[in-house]
Design a protein around this motif. Structure first.
Motif, PDB file in Angstrom:
ATOM      1  N   ARG A   1       0.743  -1.347   0.012  1.00  0.00           N
ATOM      2  CA  ARG A   1       0.073   0.009  -0.034  1.00  0.00           C
ATOM      3  C   ARG A   1       0.687   1.284  -0.017  1.00  0.00           C
ATOM      4  N   TYR A   2       1.993   1.287   0.875  1.00  0.00           N
ATOM      5  CA  TYR A   2       2.792   2.284   0.735  1.00  0.00           C
ATOM      6  C   TYR A   2       3.495   2.950  -0.561  1.00  0.00           C
ATOM      7  N   THR A   3       3.746   1.859  -1.379  1.00  0.00           N
ATOM      8  CA  THR A   3       4.254   1.991  -2.714  1.00  0.00           C
ATOM      9  C   THR A   3       3.357   2.461  -3.683  1.00  0.00           C
ATOM     10  N   ALA A   4       1.980   1.982  -3.275  1.00  0.00           N
ATOM     11  CA  ALA A   4       0.731   2.675  -4.357  1.00  0.00           C
ATOM     12  C   ALA A   4       0.571   3.853  -3.889  1.00  0.00           C
ATOM     13  N   GLU A   5       0.381   4.448  -2.601  1.00  0.00           N
ATOM     14  CA  GLU A   5       0.115   5.602  -2.252  1.00  0.00           C
ATOM     15  C   GLU A   5       1.284   6.495  -2.644  1.00  0.00           C
ATOM     16  N   GLN A   6       2.417   6.076  -2.757  1.00  0.00           N
ATOM     17  CA  GLN A   6       3.709   7.145  -3.200  1.00  0.00           C
ATOM     18  C   GLN A   6       3.460   7.368  -4.665  1.00  0.00           C
ATOM     19  N   SER A   7       3.176   6.397  -5.487  1.00  0.00           N
ATOM     20  CA  SER A   7       3.061   6.470  -6.811  1.00  0.00           C
ATOM     21  C   SER A   7       1.903   7.483  -7.188  1.00  0.00           C
ATOM     22  N   ARG A   8       0.905   7.580  -6.335  1.00  0.00           N
ATOM     23  CA  ARG A   8      -0.384   8.236  -6.583  1.00  0.00           C
ATOM     24  C   ARG A   8      -0.131   9.695  -6.241  1.00  0.00           C
ATOM     25  N   ARG A   9       0.876  10.005  -5.216  1.00  0.00           N
ATOM     26  CA  ARG A   9       1.033  11.541  -4.755  1.00  0.00           C
ATOM     27  C   ARG A   9       1.535  12.391  -5.908  1.00  0.00           C
ATOM     28  N   PRO A  10       0.711  13.572  -5.900  1.00  0.00           N
ATOM     29  CA  PRO A  10       0.953  14.668  -6.964  1.00  0.00           C
ATOM     30  C   PRO A  10       2.347  15.096  -6.886  1.00  0.00           C
ATOM     31  N   ARG A  11       3.041  15.118  -7.824  1.00  0.00           N
ATOM     32  CA  ARG A  11       4.382  15.679  -8.067  1.00  0.00           C
ATOM     33  C   ARG A  11       4.884  16.037  -9.614  1.00  0.00           C
ATOM     34  N   LEU A  12       5.826  16.732  -9.745  1.00  0.00           N
ATOM     35  CA  LEU A  12       6.250  17.198 -11.314  1.00  0.00           C
ATOM     36  C   LEU A  12       7.334  16.186 -11.265  1.00  0.00           C
ATOM     37  N   SER A  13       7.132  15.515 -12.601  1.00  0.00           N
ATOM     38  CA  SER A  13       8.241  14.753 -13.175  1.00  0.00           C
ATOM     39  C   SER A  13       8.948  15.354 -14.401  1.00  0.00           C
ATOM     40  N   LEU A  14      10.058  15.531 -14.461  1.00  0.00           N
ATOM     41  CA  LEU A  14      10.885  16.223 -15.467  1.00  0.00           C
ATOM     42  C   LEU A  14      11.682  15.112 -16.256  1.00  0.00           C
ATOM     43  N   ARG A  15      11.858  13.759 -15.552  1.00  0.00           N
ATOM     44  CA  ARG A  15      12.479  12.746 -16.409  1.00  0.00           C
ATOM     45  C   ARG A  15      12.158  12.354 -17.803  1.00  0.00           C
ATOM     46  N   PRO A  16      10.725  12.258 -18.288  1.00  0.00           N
ATOM     47  CA  PRO A  16      10.708  12.517 -19.914  1.00  0.00           C
ATOM     48  C   PRO A  16      11.649  13.218 -20.789  1.00  0.00           C
ATOM     49  N   LEU A  17      12.005  14.596 -20.214  1.00  0.00           N
ATOM     50  CA  LEU A  17      12.890  15.162 -21.036  1.00  0.00           C
ATOM     51  C   LEU A  17      14.351  14.789 -21.311  1.00  0.00           C
ATOM     52  N   ALA A  18      14.904  13.790 -20.609  1.00  0.00           N
ATOM     53  CA  ALA A  18      16.022  13.232 -20.390  1.00  0.00           C
ATOM     54  C   ALA A  18      16.127  11.983 -21.562  1.00  0.00           C
ATOM     55  N   SER A  19      14.769  11.723 -22.268  1.00  0.00           N
ATOM     56  CA  SER A  19      14.918  10.681 -23.135  1.00  0.00           C
ATOM     57  C   SER A  19      15.583  11.162 -24.361  1.00  0.00           C
ATOM     58  N   TYR A  20      16.537  10.469 -25.258  1.00  0.00           N
ATOM     59  CA  TYR A  20      16.884  11.017 -26.538  1.00  0.00           C
ATOM     60  C   TYR A  20      16.016  11.133 -27.407  1.00  0.00           C
ATOM     61  N   ARG A  21      14.999  10.040 -27.524  1.00  0.00           N
ATOM     62  CA  ARG A  21      13.739  10.487 -28.391  1.00  0.00           C
ATOM     63  C   ARG A  21      13.178  11.779 -28.147  1.00  0.00           C
ATOM     64  N   THR A  22      12.805  12.366 -26.829  1.00  0.00           N
ATOM     65  CA  THR A  22      12.437  13.717 -26.766  1.00  0.00           C
ATOM     66  C   THR A  22      13.076  14.593 -27.037  1.00  0.00           C
ATOM     67  N   LEU A  23      14.410  14.432 -26.799  1.00  0.00           N
ATOM     68  CA  LEU A  23      15.339  15.640 -27.483  1.00  0.00           C
ATOM     69  C   LEU A  23      15.434  15.739 -28.705  1.00  0.00           C
ATOM     70  N   LEU A  24      15.363  14.534 -29.542  1.00  0.00           N
ATOM     71  CA  LEU A  24      15.333  14.579 -30.914  1.00  0.00           C
ATOM     72  C   LEU A  24      14.050  15.241 -31.594  1.00  0.00           C
ATOM     73  N   LEU A  25      12.722  15.008 -30.741  1.00  0.00           N
ATOM     74  CA  LEU A  25      11.656  15.626 -31.273  1.00  0.00           C
ATOM     75  C   LEU A  25      11.660  17.055 -31.377  1.00  0.00           C
ATOM     76  N   LEU A  26      12.379  17.584 -30.051  1.00  0.00           N
ATOM     77  CA  LEU A  26      12.463  18.923 -29.544  1.00  0.00           C
ATOM     78  C   LEU A  26      13.351  19.576 -30.698  1.00  0.00           C
ATOM     79  N   LEU A  27      14.579  19.065 -30.872  1.00  0.00           N
ATOM     80  CA  LEU A  27      15.295  19.513 -31.852  1.00  0.00           C
ATOM     81  C   LEU A  27      14.756  19.814 -33.473  1.00  0.00           C
ATOM     82  N   LEU A  28      13.967  18.511 -33.707  1.00  0.00           N
ATOM     83  CA  LEU A  28      13.273  18.796 -34.948  1.00  0.00           C
ATOM     84  C   LEU A  28      12.051  19.907 -35.044  1.00  0.00           C
ATOM     85  N   PHE A  29      11.589  20.003 -33.794  1.00  0.00           N
ATOM     86  CA  PHE A  29      10.442  21.155 -33.723  1.00  0.00           C
ATOM     87  C   PHE A  29      11.022  22.420 -33.873  1.00  0.00           C
ATOM     88  N   TYR A  30      12.498  22.768 -33.030  1.00  0.00           N
ATOM     89  CA  TYR A  30      13.003  24.172 -33.029  1.00  0.00           C
ATOM     90  C   TYR A  30      13.702  24.242 -34.662  1.00  0.00           C
TER      91      TYR A  30
END
Length: 706
Positions: free
Chosen positions: A639-668
């Motif tokens: 239950r503790y793990t489930a509650e921690q995963s449902r806690r509101p928070r900001l996650s910036l980790r998707p920006l560290a993906s090479y795919r995300t970086l490539l898409l941003l480069l193409l967009f710019y």
């Protein structure tokens, strides 16, 4: 094969045996056809035992013969075997030729079914008239007893025994096929000797010495109870075998009666009532275990017997004489009337009881359920030509609906219904028992059986002479028994014994082998996972304080490899190992940044996501992981793990993906081609993300409902 007129029978048989190793099957069959046509019965007499062993194999299974059970339509010898062994083929011509003479062939008692063999070895005459007046007593005593069968009986015994003889599978072959030469031959013989239309074709060699006569009925015999066999009446000593007489009615269809008696005894009579009751103890070893192929052939027999008995014509009034092509229809119609209840029902019931209780818990059990449904045709509309309605049929076959269903229910609760074949099997059985008015018919039949005994004392005792008590299946037409109470009790007592303890199908005892709590939990789990197909593949479990908890069924499912949990990361998504498609430097940098923001504004984020209005939905979309929470609910995470995963928070980790970086480069780069600076491109990107979030927050519920 050349057939010199002066050749001795011993040389004829020796030549036939020598040809087996040198000539192909086609040429051997052609030679046998010539031999059967040209030689007299006296010289053909020793050929039949050798031919039966060469075709069907030896009784001990050492010689495989032609492997008819594994000979399929793809083989070039398939059609040849069907023509050679068919009911009008050369082998049957040989049988009829020998049948016209007084020849006998011995079968050791050791190869008879267990109950029959035990009965004979105990010095008691078997119930079936087929074995009466045929026992041979050698000087060695009862242990070396044998049966002296006429040529037709000898052929039918070898043909039927071929199904159950111990044989090893040839390389690349599997048993249980319904397109084998043996299966097709069984179907052909049933249709020929038990026709649903017309009469049995006449034998080309008619002679009283080759006729099968039923034992003459005994007079002055009283019957107690409800059709139950009295031991004192059944246990006639084998040294006092009844003589046979030439009953004209039995002579007309003697081949049909012989065929049916032989296949029922060889295929079904492996369990007596006493033996079945002993088998309920786990310490007792099974004397005989049928194969799937065996059950499929029994299903074919049951299906044809239903069609055969259903083709019984209604009681005719005064009518002109029948056409010459169908002389004397009376005996065959009488045979149809009594064939199931008085001849097959008890042995088939015990056979199905054993299969229901001992068959493996897999999809091959479908062959057994279809065999039992084939024996209960009252679930379908009865034939228009029969006099018996569906309610009367259900009452006269009550145990085939109630007792077998109770045993099936015990199997169903232990069967893995995630398997599509198992689920389909249960569905088909449920479909049969859900037909209109069937439940009411069964309940009424049970009420008739449970009627107190004192109510019946004023009624005249009724009974019928069974074949085991000296009567033929066709001798002395039985008087109708209008009392349905008597017929139901007679049916139950004859199949289960006089001291049976009947359990009502709709009683409280049966409703209690079902665990109501477990069923409610299963229904609850099913209802909560209807929107997620993957959840149906999870092991059986219940919701506990610390997450999902495996039940005993769930543990067995995991051990047997039937179900499993999805293997995935269950910890904090921000702390999972760095993937190969991520930049390690950016992962660490963005984690520190998001951690600082979450620590400082975590309270505000929680307050925002707790709001019930539109802003709360928008905040939950951006700051919570809805899909991750759903995955955790389908896993044994705490239950503790489930509650921690449902806690509101900001996650910036998707920006560290090479795919995300490539898409941003193409967009710019696209923005630069359109003369847009980095600031304008960033504003457009944020605006697009905001609009997508607004759309998702507004129509999320409608999209889920769709």
């Amino acid at each position: 094969m050349a057939a010199p007129a002066l050749q001795q029978p011993s040389f004829l048989l020796a030549n036939l045996k020598a040809d087996c190793g040198t000539k192909p099957l086609l040429q051997r069959c052609q030679d046998l056809v010539k031999v059967i046509d040209e030689y007299p019965a006296k010289e053909l007499h020793p050929v039949l035992p050798w031919l039966m062993e060469a075709v069907f194999g030896s009784l001990d299974g050492v010689l495989a013969g032609w492997n008819l059970r594994f000979l399929h339509s793809r083989s070039s010898e398939y059609g040849l075997a069907l023509d050679f062994l068919g009911p009008t083929g050369p082998v049957m011509k040989l049988v009829y030729k020998l049948q016209a003479e007084d020849y006998k062939y011995e079968i050791p008692v050791n190869y008879l079914p267990g109950p029959v063999k035990a009965c004979i070895q105990e010095g008691v005459l078997p119930d079936c008239p087929l074995f009466h007046n045929k026992l041979q007593f050698p000087p060695a005593g009862l242990l070396a007893l044998s049966l002296a069968l006429n040529p037709f009986e000898f052929f039918m015994f070898n043909f039927a025994y071929c199904l159950i003889s111990p044989k090893s599978f040839p390389p690349g072959h599997q048993g249980g096929s319904t397109d084998s030469a043996y299966f097709v031959l069984v179907d052909t013989y049933l249709k020929y000797f038990l026709p649903t239309e017309g009469s049995v074709p006449p034998s080309p060699f008619s002679d009283s010495r080759g006729s099968v006569s039923a034992p003459s009925p005994r007079s002055g015999v009283s019957f107690a109870g409800y059709g139950v066999h009295s031991p004192s009446l059944l246990k006639h000593h084998i040294f006092h075998q009844p003589s046979v007489n030439a009953d004209p009615a039995a002579q007309e269809i003697w081949r049909s009666e012989t065929l049916l008696q032989m296949v029922v005894e060889v295929w079904l009579h492996h369990y007596s009532l006493d033996m079945y009751q002993k088998l309920q103890s786990p310490q007792v070893k099974e004397p005989f275990s049928p194969s799937e192929e065996h059950v499929l052939v029994v299903r074919l027999l049951v299906k044809h017997l239903h069609a055969f008995s259903s083709s019984l014509k209604a009681e005719p009034g005064p009518a002109p004489a029948p056409p010459p092509a169908h002389p004397h229809p009376g005996p065959l119609e009488e045979f149809k009337r009594v064939v199931v209840q008085r001849f097959v029902q008890q042995k088939l019931y015990l056979f199905l009881q054993h299969c229901f209780g001992h068959w493996p818990l897999d999809a091959s059990f479908r062959a057994v359920t279809t065999s039992s449904r084939g024996d209960t045709p009252g679930t379908r509309a009865p034939s228009r030509r029969t006099r018996t309605g569906p309610e009367s049929f259900v009452h006269e076959n009550l145990l085939l609906y109630t007792k077998l269903f109770q045993v099936f229910l015990n199997r169903a609760v232990r069967t893995d219904l995630v398997n599509a074949k198992n689920a389909l099997m249960v569905f088909r059985v449920a479909k049969v028992f859900s037909q209109p008015n069937l439940a009411e018919m069964i309940q009424k039949g049970e009420q008739l059986f449970l009627e107190p005994e004192h109510v019946l004392h004023h009624r005249q005792p009724r009974g019928y002479l069974t074949p085991g008590q000296g009567g033929s299946y066709l001798s002395s037409r039985q008087r109708a028994v209008p009392d349905m109470v008597f017929r139901v009790k007679s049916h139950v007592y004859s199949l289960e014994g006089q001291d049976c303890q009947y359990q009502q199908m709709f009683g409280s005892e049966l409703r209690g082998g079902l665990n109501q709590g477990h069923l409610n939990q299963v229904l609850s789990n099913l209802g909560s996972s209807q929107d997620d197909g993957n959840c149906r593949q999870l092991p059986d479990c219940v919701q506990g304080e610390d997450g999902l908890v495996l039940t005993e069924l769930g543990r067995r499912q995991i051990i047997n490899g039937l179900r499993r949990f999805e293997v995935q990361y269950q910890g904090d998504p921000e702390l999972q190992p760095i993937r190969s498609y991520e930049s390690a430097l950016l992962v660490r940098l963005l984690y520190r940044t998001s951690s600082l923001l979450n620590d400082r504004f975590g309270g505000h984020m929680t307050a925002l996501c707790s709001r019930p209005d539109f802003l709360g939905r928008l905040g939950r979309y951006y700051l919570t992981d809805v899909a991750g929470g759903a995955r955790l609910r389908r896993s044994p995470a705490s239950r503790y793990t489930a509650e921690q995963s449902r806690r509101p928070r900001l996650s910036l980790r998707p920006l560290a993906s090479y795919r995300t970086l490539l898409l941003l480069l193409l967009f710019y780069l696209l923005g630069a081609l359109l003369s847009l600076g980095p600031g304008c491109s960033t504003l457009l990107l944020l605006a697009a993300a905001l609009l997508y979030g607004l759309f998702a927050a507004l129509f999320a519920d409608k999209l889920k409902a769709a």
